[in-house]
Structures are given as C-alpha cells and as structure tokens.
Motif scaffolding. Structure first.
Motif, short mmCIF file in Angstrom:
data_model
loop_
_atom_site.label_atom_id
_atom_site.label_comp_id
_atom_site.label_asym_id
_atom_site.label_seq_id
_atom_site.Cartn_x
_atom_site.Cartn_y
_atom_site.Cartn_z
N GLU A 86 0.84 -1.20 0.00
CA GLU A 86 0.00 0.00 0.00
C GLU A 86 0.87 1.26 0.00
O GLU A 86 0.56 2.23 -0.70
N LYS A 87 1.94 1.24 0.78
CA LYS A 87 2.85 2.39 0.82
C LYS A 87 3.41 2.67 -0.57
O LYS A 87 3.41 3.81 -1.03
N VAL A 88 3.86 1.62 -1.24
CA VAL A 88 4.44 1.76 -2.58
C VAL A 88 3.41 2.34 -3.55
O VAL A 88 3.73 3.20 -4.38
N ARG A 89 2.17 1.92 -3.42
CA ARG A 89 1.11 2.41 -4.30
C ARG A 89 0.97 3.93 -4.19
O ARG A 89 0.92 4.65 -5.19
N PHE A 90 0.93 4.44 -2.97
CA PHE A 90 0.78 5.88 -2.78
C PHE A 90 2.05 6.65 -3.10
O PHE A 90 1.99 7.78 -3.60
N LEU A 91 3.20 6.06 -2.85
CA LEU A 91 4.45 6.69 -3.26
C LEU A 91 4.52 6.79 -4.78
O LEU A 91 5.04 7.77 -5.33
N SER A 92 3.94 5.81 -5.45
CA SER A 92 3.87 5.84 -6.91
C SER A 92 2.99 7.00 -7.40
O SER A 92 3.31 7.68 -8.38
N PHE A 93 1.89 7.24 -6.71
CA PHE A 93 1.04 8.39 -7.05
C PHE A 93 1.84 9.69 -6.88
O PHE A 93 1.77 10.60 -7.71
N ALA A 94 2.59 9.78 -5.79
CA ALA A 94 3.40 10.97 -5.53
C ALA A 94 4.45 11.15 -6.63
O ALA A 94 4.67 12.27 -7.11
N LYS A 95 5.06 10.06 -7.04
CA LYS A 95 6.07 10.12 -8.10
C LYS A 95 5.44 10.58 -9.41
O LYS A 95 6.01 11.38 -10.15
N GLY A 96 4.25 10.09 -9.70
CA GLY A 96 3.53 10.54 -10.90
C GLY A 96 3.24 12.03 -10.85
O GLY A 96 3.35 12.74 -11.86
N SER A 97 2.89 12.51 -9.68
CA SER A 97 2.63 13.94 -9.51
C SER A 97 3.89 14.77 -9.72
O SER A 97 3.81 15.93 -10.14
N CYS A 98 5.06 14.19 -9.44
CA CYS A 98 6.32 14.89 -9.73
C CYS A 98 6.43 15.15 -11.24
O CYS A 98 6.81 16.26 -11.65
#
Length: 115
Positions: free
Chosen positions: A57-69
């Motif tokens: 789950e952590k990785v999933r949300f970190l992936s969203f953050a990375k996409g927002s970058c």
C-alpha cells in the motif's frame, strides 16, 4: 518513523510551499489551481501512503506521488514557456522535483524488496 521525518516528505513539503507562493498572484485561475494541486499531491500522497499498513500500500501511494512529480515538472516547464514564471526559478524547482522523484523511486524499491 513518521512521514514528517522522511527527507523526501520534508523536501516535497517545501517545494509545495514554494509553488503556492510563486503562483499565488497568477490570474489564470485554472492553471494556478492545476499546478498547485499537482504540487500538493506529492507530500499528501507520501503522508497517506506512509500511514498505510502494508508496504504494498505504501508503494502504491508513493507511486502516485512520483507521478505527480512528473505532472508538476511538466506544468513548471509550460509555465516558463508561456511567461508565467522566470526560467531560473523553474530550473531550481524542476531540479528539486527530479530529485524528489528519484528519492521516491529509491524508497519504493526498498519497500518492494522488503515485502
């Protein structure tokens, strides 16, 4: 460790504040809303992901953050091309966005390996 202690969260938080300040007086409300939302999404998704139970789950949300970058960097480049912000400021913010994306990628890899 709390998300506030993560260097990637601290840096993304500061970047978001910088974006909000730089675009606060922009009269193109649609653009201002979009760029501030993409910036705000980075530390917010890091925080939300870090509060999740599993590393997956952590990785999933970190992936969203990375996409927002990527979204934020694109919008910063557009902002300079259309004259909304000075290219030197954009260069600094874009470089920070790239570093945050790299940090997120490394953190995601670390969490994925530990699962």
């Amino acid at each position: 460790m709390t998300y506030e202690k993560l260097e990637v969260w601290q840096r993304s938080f500061k970047l978001t504040v910088c974006v909000f300040k730089q675009f606060s007086s922009l009269k193109d409300y649609g653009f201002r809303d979009q760029i501030t939302r993409s910036a705000l999404s980075i530390p917010s998704n890091i925080a939300e992901g870090w509060e999740r139970v599993t590393d997956k789950e952590k990785v999933r949300f970190l992936s969203f953050a990375k996409g927002s970058c990527g979204e934020l960097k694109t919008q910063l480049l557009i902002a300079t091309e259309i004259g909304y912000i000075d290219s030197e400021i954009v260069h600094t913010m874009s470089a920070e966005t790239e570093q945050i994306a790299k940090m997120l990628g490394a953190l995601m890899n670390k969490l994925a390996r530990s699962s």
